[in-house]
Design a protein around this motif. Structure first.
Motif, PDB file in Angstrom:
ATOM      1  N   ASN A 199     -17.592  32.067 -22.074  1.00 19.52           N
ATOM      2  CA  ASN A 199     -18.392  33.012 -21.166  1.00 19.52           C
ATOM      3  C   ASN A 199     -18.357  32.545 -20.045  1.00 19.52           C
ATOM      4  O   ASN A 199     -18.976  31.549 -19.805  1.00 19.52           O
ATOM      5  CB  ASN A 199     -19.333  33.633 -21.918  1.00 19.52           C
ATOM      6  N   ASP A 214     -18.282  29.973 -26.428  1.00 20.13           N
ATOM      7  CA  ASP A 214     -19.064  30.996 -27.131  1.00 20.13           C
ATOM      8  C   ASP A 214     -18.556  30.795 -28.424  1.00 20.13           C
ATOM      9  O   ASP A 214     -17.358  31.287 -29.072  1.00 20.13           O
ATOM     10  CB  ASP A 214     -19.040  32.348 -26.795  1.00 20.13           C
ATOM     11  N   THR A 249     -22.337  27.433 -27.123  1.00 23.67           N
ATOM     12  CA  THR A 249     -23.431  28.214 -27.697  1.00 23.67           C
ATOM     13  C   THR A 249     -22.753  29.059 -29.027  1.00 23.67           C
ATOM     14  O   THR A 249     -21.753  28.802 -29.238  1.00 23.67           O
ATOM     15  CB  THR A 249     -23.895  29.257 -26.706  1.00 23.67           C
ATOM     16  N   GLY A 250     -23.775  29.473 -29.794  1.00 22.95           N
ATOM     17  CA  GLY A 250     -23.412  30.276 -30.903  1.00 22.95           C
ATOM     18  C   GLY A 250     -22.943  29.759 -31.879  1.00 22.95           C
ATOM     19  O   GLY A 250     -22.855  28.347 -32.053  1.00 22.95           O
ATOM     20  N   THR A 318     -18.363  40.550 -30.355  1.00 23.74           N
ATOM     21  CA  THR A 318     -18.782  38.848 -30.882  1.00 23.74           C
ATOM     22  C   THR A 318     -18.694  38.869 -32.178  1.00 23.74           C
ATOM     23  O   THR A 318     -19.786  39.655 -32.783  1.00 23.74           O
ATOM     24  CB  THR A 318     -19.749  38.619 -30.005  1.00 23.74           C
TER      25      THR A 318
END
Ligand SMILES: *[C@@H]1O[C@H](CO)[C@@H](O)[C@H](O)[C@H]1NC(C)=O
Ligand SMILES: *[C@@H]1O[C@H](CO)[C@@H](O)[C@H](O)[C@H]1NC(C)=O
Ligand SMILES: *[C@@H]1O[C@H](CO)[C@@H](O)[C@H](O)[C@H]1NC(C)=O
Ligand SMILES: *[C@@H]1O[C@H](CO)[C@@H](O)[C@H](O)[C@H]1NC(C)=O
Ligand SMILES: *[C@@H]1O[C@H](CO)[C@@H](O)[C@H](O)[C@H]1NC(C)=O
Ligand SMILES: *[C@@H]1O[C@H](CO)[C@@H](O)[C@H](O)[C@H]1NC(C)=O
Length: 572
Positions: A199, A214, A249-250, A318
């Motif tokens: 991202n 991500d 992240t995530g 997502t």
């Protein structure tokens, strides 16, 4: 320059590209080329580490035609001349980080770094994505084209997946593309059988201020998928002493990694236990993603697959999701080329990877209609059918072995690969690495109108290697391609005599960037020169090199240009 006064008067009855010629006459562009030969010496196989970046300003074309010397630009702030080494841009001292902190490794410690394979510019032309390709590797970086400095570097996820009774753990980055708004980078994790996402955040000037891998966005395409090692990013400074940005992240999402498509079919044939339902029209036999090409409408992603079949994805959900699915009898294997023209998306199919290329030799092009995939929560597999624009009658389908190799003297094999649309949007040119041909499609009728050979002009001969007399002297191998902003030229990666990837298909005698001058409003073209590249870094490989279906090359040239990006200064 002397035409500048009257050209604008003429353009009223000409195409918009003619106007572009006038308006950009004083501007310049740069040709960037990714050379996938190793830059670290004493390697024991081709293309293991590093790779070169070649950058020329647009005047290199005329200078080379006039037999003047051209020099590639250095990677600032390095003084002197180019080409640049991958490791001059991304230092080996960069520190690998995962979501909990440093992994204890630097870039130079890491295995299977690979060589420079993909170079893809963003819509602003201010950045390129630089993908290193190697089985087990999985590295992708972002470079600022204005400074030629590193911005960010990532290593993708290592996945485990099943293929029949065997389990594999692997990863690699084949290619990475920008979404049309420049806010996502979409990574083909080829040996990991997944599509992954970085991202991007930009400031008001369009400069990148953050780039985050991500993990929650990852879309698995294989069977029985699980994560073996999470994605990582690198910290440290670039050649200017500026810190790299980056992050992860995530959490990986099991829905994204599921075995099944939204229609309940196996993403890949033979999925799950007991085996799930295979998709129609042959389903999909090997879902290593080759090229995920984003469209400008509806955040669609056209995902070509090694073993054939195709998925249409949605980039911004997502995890990323599937909104269309096709079997391998509809879309053949190993395509890597997609271009969009007025809502139509042209996709081609090339030679399958590995020695089996001899029995999977295709030249086919299809046109999809973006509109059909917008806002549809449900869909039927294999529908709507794309239009088959071209299907070479000499195609050798999987049931027929075509042993004719890749020599210009006797090969009847085909390999549709690089694809580009002319600036005026009227013609799509798609290139064949074996036959050294371009096939031209009229986008208003979707009919093939013309084909031209890269061999006809004999231009490649003057730039061919001379250290092995068995190499055919005029054998260009045209790979991926871009159009120049003035609408005059196509710049095409020409592969070398020691091809790093797809060696059964791509051996060429004149490594560099082939320049095709467009004629008749883009409907025809002619090879006019080659920006020749070279890499004589000593290695430790037994020669002659074994090149399936080609010449077992005994010489020392290792340069092997795979991809080109034409960077338009006007957009900076
Ligand atoms: C070359 O590579 C081999 C095998 O990787 C290694 O044993 C040898 O030390 C290397 N030689 C030099 C001069 O780097
Ligand atoms: C990060 O790397 C360290 C060191 O290799 C490892 O112990 C840790 O489990 C990793 N964390 C994640 C989330 O992968
Ligand atoms: C694409 O599909 C839409 C909706 O079905 C249709 O209106 C349009 O004419 C199609 N475009 C082309 C180029 O076929
Ligand atoms: C494409 O061409 C091949 C070889 O001629 C043929 O076997 C195949 O049926 C064709 N496919 C389509 C969809 O037309
Ligand atoms: C292709 O040509 C080469 C020599 O140019 C020859 O050795 C080879 O046998 C030929 N292959 C076929 C299938 O005709
Ligand atoms: C070449 O590789 C072999 C082992 O693969 C090694 O013994 C030798 O030292 C290498 N040669 C050089 C010049 O590094």
């Amino acid at each position: 320059m002397k035409f500048a006064l009257f050209l604008p008067l003429l353009v009223v009855s000409f195409e918009t590209t003619q106007a572009d010629v006038a308006s950009t006459a004083k501007k310049t562009y740069e040709i960037w080329a990714a050379d996938q030969s190793s830059t670290v010496s004493n390697q024991t196989a081709l293309g293991l580490r590093g790779g070169r970046l070649w950058i020329w300003t647009d005047d290199a074309i005329q200078k080379t035609i006039s037999k003047k010397t051209v020099v590639p630009l250095p990677c600032k702030p390095k003084p002197g001349v180019g080409p640049c080494d991958w490791f001059d841009i991304f230092s080996g001292a960069l520190i690998q980080q995962n979501s909990t902190g440093p992994t204890g490794k630097t870039l130079q410690d890491l295995e299977n770094v690979g060589v420079w394979h993909g170079i893809v510019k963003d819509p602003s032309n201010k950045y390129v994505l630089a993908s290193l390709f190697a089985k087990g590797g999985g590295y992708v970086g972002i470079i600022d084209t204005r400074t030629r400095g590193a911005v960010a570097l990532f290593r993708v996820t290592k996945y485990s997946y099943t293929e029949g009774l065997s389990t594999t753990s692997d990863r690699s980055v084949h290619m990475t593309f920008w979404s049309a708004d420049g806010l996502y980078c979409i990574v083909a994790n080829l040996h990991g059988k997944a599509i992954e996402r970085i991202n991007i955040v930009r400031n008001l000037e369009g400069d990148i201020t953050s780039a985050t891998f991500d993990k929650a966005a990852s879309l698995g395409l294989g069977s029985g998928m699980s994560v073996v090692e999470s994605a990582t990013y690198f910290t440290g400074t670039n050649a200017y002493g500026r810190p790299l940005i980056g992050g992860v992240t995530g959490n990986y999402d099991t829905n994204g990694l599921s075995d099944f498509t939204p229609s309940g079919k196996c993403k890949e044939n033979g999925c799950a236990l007991p085996p799930g339902v295979k998709g129609g029209e042959g389903g999909r036999t090997n879902n290593r993603p080759v090229c995920p090409v984003p469209s400008s409408q509806g955040n669609l992603l056209y995902i070509t697959l090694s073993g054939g079949g195709l998925f249409i994805g949605n980039i911004i959900t997502t995890p990323m999701s599937i909104v269309g699915e096709y079997g391998k009898n509809i879309i053949f294997g190993a395509g890597c080329g997609g271009v969009e023209v007025a809502g139509k998306f042209y996709i081609n199919s090339g030679v399958a990877s590995g020695p089996q290329g001899g029995s999977q030799s295709y030249f086919a092009v299809w046109a999809f209609n973006n509109t059909e995939y917008l806002g549809t929560p449900t869909y039927e597999e294999n529908e709507p059918r794309p239009l088959m624009v071209y299907n070479d009658t000499q195609n050798t389908m999987e049931t027929t072995v075509n042993p004719t190799g890749q020599l210009p003297s006797n090969s009847t094999r085909r390999d549709s690969h690089g694809i580009v649309v002319t600036r005026n949007q009227k013609y799509v040119h798609t290139f064949d690495r074996i036959q050294a041909q371009a096939f031209v499609i009229d986008t208003s009728t979707n009919k093939g109108i013309f084909s031209y050979s890269m061999r006809d002009s004999n231009v490649c001969k003057a730039f061919s290697v001379t250290d092995d007399s068995n190499i055919p002297a005029n054998d260009p191998s045209p790979d991926l391609v871009e159009a120049s902003p003035d609408g005059k030229y196509l710049a095409i990666g020409f592969r070398g005599p020691a091809p790093v990837t797809f060696a059964h298909t791509t051996q060429g005698s004149c490594p560099g960037v082939g320049i095709v001058q467009l004629q008749e409003n883009g409907g025809k073209g002619k090879l006019v020169t080659v920006l020749r590249t070279t890499n004589l870094t000593p290695d430790n490989i037994t020669t002659p090199l074994m090149i399936p279906g080609g010449v077992n090359y005994a010489g020392t040239e290792r340069s092997d240009i795979h991809m080109v990006a034409v960077i338009d200064h006007k957009l900076w």
